[in-house]
Design an enzyme around this catalytic site. Structure first.
Site, PDB file in Angstrom:
ATOM      1  N   HIS A 103      47.681 -13.162  47.595  1.00  0.00           N
ATOM      2  CA  HIS A 103      47.453 -14.830  47.278  1.00  0.00           C
ATOM      3  C   HIS A 103      48.992 -15.272  47.104  1.00  0.00           C
ATOM      4  O   HIS A 103      48.956 -16.225  46.184  1.00  0.00           O
ATOM      5  CB  HIS A 103      46.589 -15.142  46.520  1.00  0.00           C
ATOM      6  CG  HIS A 103      46.591 -14.878  45.220  1.00  0.00           C
ATOM      7  ND1 HIS A 103      45.510 -14.418  44.392  1.00  0.00           N
ATOM      8  CD2 HIS A 103      47.509 -14.658  44.327  1.00  0.00           C
ATOM      9  CE1 HIS A 103      45.788 -13.969  43.280  1.00  0.00           C
ATOM     10  NE2 HIS A 103      47.066 -14.211  42.991  1.00  0.00           N
ATOM     11  N   HIS A 147      46.095 -19.529  37.745  1.00  0.00           N
ATOM     12  CA  HIS A 147      47.200 -19.178  37.292  1.00  0.00           C
ATOM     13  C   HIS A 147      47.682 -20.568  36.430  1.00  0.00           C
ATOM     14  O   HIS A 147      48.755 -21.287  36.646  1.00  0.00           O
ATOM     15  CB  HIS A 147      48.409 -19.142  38.401  1.00  0.00           C
ATOM     16  CG  HIS A 147      48.153 -18.145  39.348  1.00  0.00           C
ATOM     17  ND1 HIS A 147      47.108 -18.008  40.384  1.00  0.00           N
ATOM     18  CD2 HIS A 147      48.681 -16.959  39.528  1.00  0.00           C
ATOM     19  CE1 HIS A 147      47.115 -16.939  40.885  1.00  0.00           C
ATOM     20  NE2 HIS A 147      48.241 -16.044  40.663  1.00  0.00           N
ATOM     21  N   GLU A 181      46.752  -7.505  39.397  1.00  0.00           N
ATOM     22  CA  GLU A 181      45.976  -8.314  40.231  1.00  0.00           C
ATOM     23  C   GLU A 181      45.015  -7.435  41.186  1.00  0.00           C
ATOM     24  O   GLU A 181      44.003  -7.824  41.440  1.00  0.00           O
ATOM     25  CB  GLU A 181      46.676  -9.246  41.127  1.00  0.00           C
ATOM     26  CG  GLU A 181      47.065 -10.388  40.149  1.00  0.00           C
ATOM     27  CD  GLU A 181      47.887 -11.460  40.788  1.00  0.00           C
ATOM     28  OE1 GLU A 181      48.141 -12.434  40.363  1.00  0.00           O
ATOM     29  OE2 GLU A 181      48.255 -11.250  41.996  1.00  0.00           O
TER      30      GLU A 181
HETATM   31 FE   LIG Z   1      48.395 -14.231  41.222  1.00  0.00          FE
END
Ligand SMILES: [Fe+2]
Length: 279
Positions: free
Chosen positions: A12, A59, A240
């Site tokens: 992403h 985030h 992640e």
């Molecule tokens: Fe990220």
């Protein structure tokens, strides 16, 4: 019953969203990457799922260090794109599926996964960039989306094994839902990258490919990769990748690999896109 029809793993990278939003996808830096993802868009259009459960991390857009849910499920009817410092991305508002999301909440919590339930939140590039990669720039997103936000920002994140087991529980939950929805589960983030400190810029293509091989063919082994191995081999943000294990857990033990591409560089991340179907 509803069913999980496929799984997608997708980085992403925020710069990919910027390239799409600013019409830069044909520029020399970006064209090779977007050529690689084109088959995934054709696949997505053909599969045309009703719902995507998008496993991603926030985030510091919806949550800050004041509140750090390990797993947070979005129950709202819609989720607006977050302002990440340059205004919200010019992408459609994400339409949720409250009825299925509440069913997931009940099924997963009674299945002993202690989720945080979120009735209102904005979604950042962690969720919207994979949608842009898979769908381009539609007027409205073609599917409804249930966000599942995972803490991979503040130590300790959940283990890969916990994520894998959550994926298995998501599949049980989806298949116990009375609707006929066809669901794709997307695990986002990764692959190897590190954004700060002495090893900033780290990319480890060999580790990433070995991870994908294990994820596809031996997910139990992939689920038992310890945090320290992600940190050492894939950099501080490589953790992640545990979110791809949620996707993998929602599929059969044996799967068919439909599409796999990776690309360097996109920003400072080894960018991966993987599509799996039940064999
Ligand atoms: Fe990220």
């Amino acid at each position: 019953m509803a069913q999980v029809v496929a799984g997608v793993g997708c980085s992403h990278v925020p710069a990919v969203g910027v390239a799409i939003d600013k019409g830069q996808t044909g520029e020399p830096y970006w064209a090779p990457y977007f050529a690689k993802v084109e088959p995934a868009r054709s696949w997505m259009a053909a599969v045309d799922p009703d719902v995507c459960i998008v496993v991603y991390n926030d985030h510091a857009s919806a949550f800050s260090l004041e509140v750090i849910p390990t797993f947070a499920l979005g129950l709202a009817a819609e989720f607006s794109p977050a302002d990440e410092g340059y205004g919200p991305r010019p992408v459609p508002v994400v339409e949720g599926h409250p009825e299925l999301a509440w069913h997931l909440a009940e099924s997963l919590i009674l299945d002993e996964f202690d989720l945080t339930l979120v009735n209102e939140m904005e979604v950042d590039h962690g969720l919207t960039v994979p949608l842009s990669v898979l769908y381009g720039q539609p007027e409205a997103w073609p599917c409804r989306v249930i966000p599942l936000c995972v803490n991979v920002i503040q130590y300790p994140p959940p283990t890969g094994n916990r994520c894998y087991r959550l994926g298995q529980a998501i599949r049980r939950a989806v298949e116990s839902y009375g609707g006929g929805e066809r669901v794709v589960v997307c695990g986002t983030g990764g692959m190897s990258h590190q954004l700060q400190a002495q090893r900033a810029g780290l990319i480890n293509e060999a580790f990433d490919h070995a991870f994908l091989d294990r994820l596809v063919a031996d997910p139990e082994a992939a689920a038992h990769i310890p945090h320290v191995e992600y940190l050492r081999e894939a950099g501080s943000e490589g953790i992640e990748l545990v979110m791809w294990l949620v996707m993998r857990g929602a599929l059969d033990p044996t799967v068919r690999e439909v599409h796999r591409v990776t690309h360097v560089p996109t920003s400072n991340t080894h960018n991966g896109l993987l599509i799996l179907e039940n064999a």
